[in-house]
Design a protein around this motif. Structure first.
Motif, short mmCIF file in Angstrom:
data_model
loop_
_atom_site.label_atom_id
_atom_site.label_comp_id
_atom_site.label_asym_id
_atom_site.label_seq_id
_atom_site.Cartn_x
_atom_site.Cartn_y
_atom_site.Cartn_z
N ASP A 52 55.59 32.57 -26.21
CA ASP A 52 56.80 33.24 -25.71
C ASP A 52 56.82 33.22 -24.18
OD1 ASP A 52 57.31 33.77 -28.34
OD2 ASP A 52 57.09 35.96 -28.20
N ASP A 69 63.01 35.83 -26.69
CA ASP A 69 61.86 36.62 -27.13
C ASP A 69 61.88 38.01 -26.49
OD1 ASP A 69 60.39 34.68 -28.78
OD2 ASP A 69 60.29 33.54 -26.91
N ARG A 108 66.63 34.77 -36.62
CA ARG A 108 66.82 33.37 -36.21
C ARG A 108 67.52 32.65 -37.37
NH1 ARG A 108 63.74 32.50 -31.58
NH2 ARG A 108 61.87 33.77 -31.44
MG MG Z 1 57.88 34.72 -30.90
#
Ligand code: MG
Ligand code: AMP
Length: 312
Positions: free
Chosen positions: A233, A92, A148
């Protein structure tokens, strides 16, 4: 066709900073050699900038690359033989979103699609894990960006292996072999794509733990950045070492001749954007993309239509 990413790893990326001073690095310095037991700590520095610390020249070079990328994408589209899948993975706050935004800013949205992969939905969990990725793959002439990807299946799912329980997999041990098998499946999937003319380029944005702390703090301190801060995160940060180990193992097993990983130093956003744009340009430039040629007959036909239109 040679089963390989058409990329010259010795390609130099140069920045002319002044008359005397030039910064250079080679793509090879960022690539993970297939089959090698790399160490993130030892082999890749998040702060690497090719020896230069002023971002002005880098920003200029990035602008030039962005322009070049727009031209190359038009060719890719017109040529209509190859597709390009670009995978982004990172911890992150490493700058994936910003890199995608800046690097792709010149590209025609018609030929490009960004897909962000989140926690799988109930429908997605009812399928094999590559299902949702397959549905988002780029076609010929286009660029697909994965923010991702299926690699999360060996990252977040490995760090939090309770997530596996939701996947309703056939019974079996979740041991080293289990993850090895997933790596193999991904390698085979990518090999299959490249055989079919869909090239795969993979970027891991390598951020240091201290730089993540700085960026999280900035997201808290600056009210206009508050929306970017996620408590989830922050909680994941506690698993930093587990993630690094998972990334390392993934890089070791899934950087292949066909689809290599690039470890992009991410502590300086200007540098990561420059390196990413250079790598994408290098791949597209090596594809020998051509605008379709117009035959003599077609040219004659067009001229006749032109005459008819002018005579209307
Ligand atoms: Mg995130
Ligand atoms: P973000 O990219 O910050 O919007 O967050 C997306 C979240 O989805 C991240 O926390 C990822 O770890 C999570 N995620 C993505 N893919 C998977 C997956 N296959 N299984 C579980 N979680 C995932």
């Amino acid at each position: 066709m040679k089963l390989k990413l058409h990329l010259d790893p010795d390609r130099k990326v140069s920045l002319k900073v002044s008359k005397q001073h030039k910064v250079e690095f080679r793509l090879r310095q960022l690539m993970v050699p297939p089959g090698k037991k790399i160490s993130l700590k030892r082999d890749y520095s998040p702060g690497f900038t090719g020896g230069y610390h002023d971002k002005t020249a880098a920003v200029e070079q990035l602008a030039a690359n962005v322009e070049r990328l727009a031209e190359l994408q038009e060719r890719l589209y017109a040529d209509d033989r190859y597709g390009l899948l670009i995978v982004f993975q990172a911890m992150d706050a490493a700058g994936k979103d910003g890199a995608i935004k800046h690097v792709m800013s010149g590209v025609n949205p018609q030929g490009c699609r960004v897909t962000s992969f989140k926690v799988p939905s109930a429908e997605e969990l009812d399928h094999d894990y590559l299902w949702r990725a397959s549905r988002a793959l780029p076609g010929r002439g286009t660029i697909g960006i994965f923010n991702r990807s299926y690699y999360e299946e060996t990252l977040v799912v490995r760090v939090h292996s309770e997530l596996l329980a939701k996947q309703k997999l056939p019974p079996g041990d979740v041991d080293e072999d289990f993850w090895r098998r997933r790596f193999k499946e991904m390698n085979n999937f990518e090999k299959y794509l490249v055989h079919n003319g869909i090239f795969v380029l993979k970027f891991f944005l390598n951020l240091s733990k201290s730089e993540q702390r700085k960026r999280f703090l900035a997201r808290i301190e600056e009210p206009e950045k508050n929306w970017k801060f996620s408590t989830a995160d922050y909680r994941e940060r506690a698993y930093w070492n587990d993630y690094q180990a998972a990334y390392e193992d993934m890089l070791r097993h899934t950087s292949t001749e066909v689809a290599p990983w690039f470890v992009i130093p991410a502590d300086n956003k200007w540098f990561s954007r420059l390196a990413i744009s250079a790598a994408i340009c290098a791949v597209l430039e090596s594809l020998d993309l051509k605008f379709p040629e117009v035959s003599k007959e077609r040219r004659r036909e067009l001229q006749e239509i032109q005459k008819a239109l002018e005579g209307e």
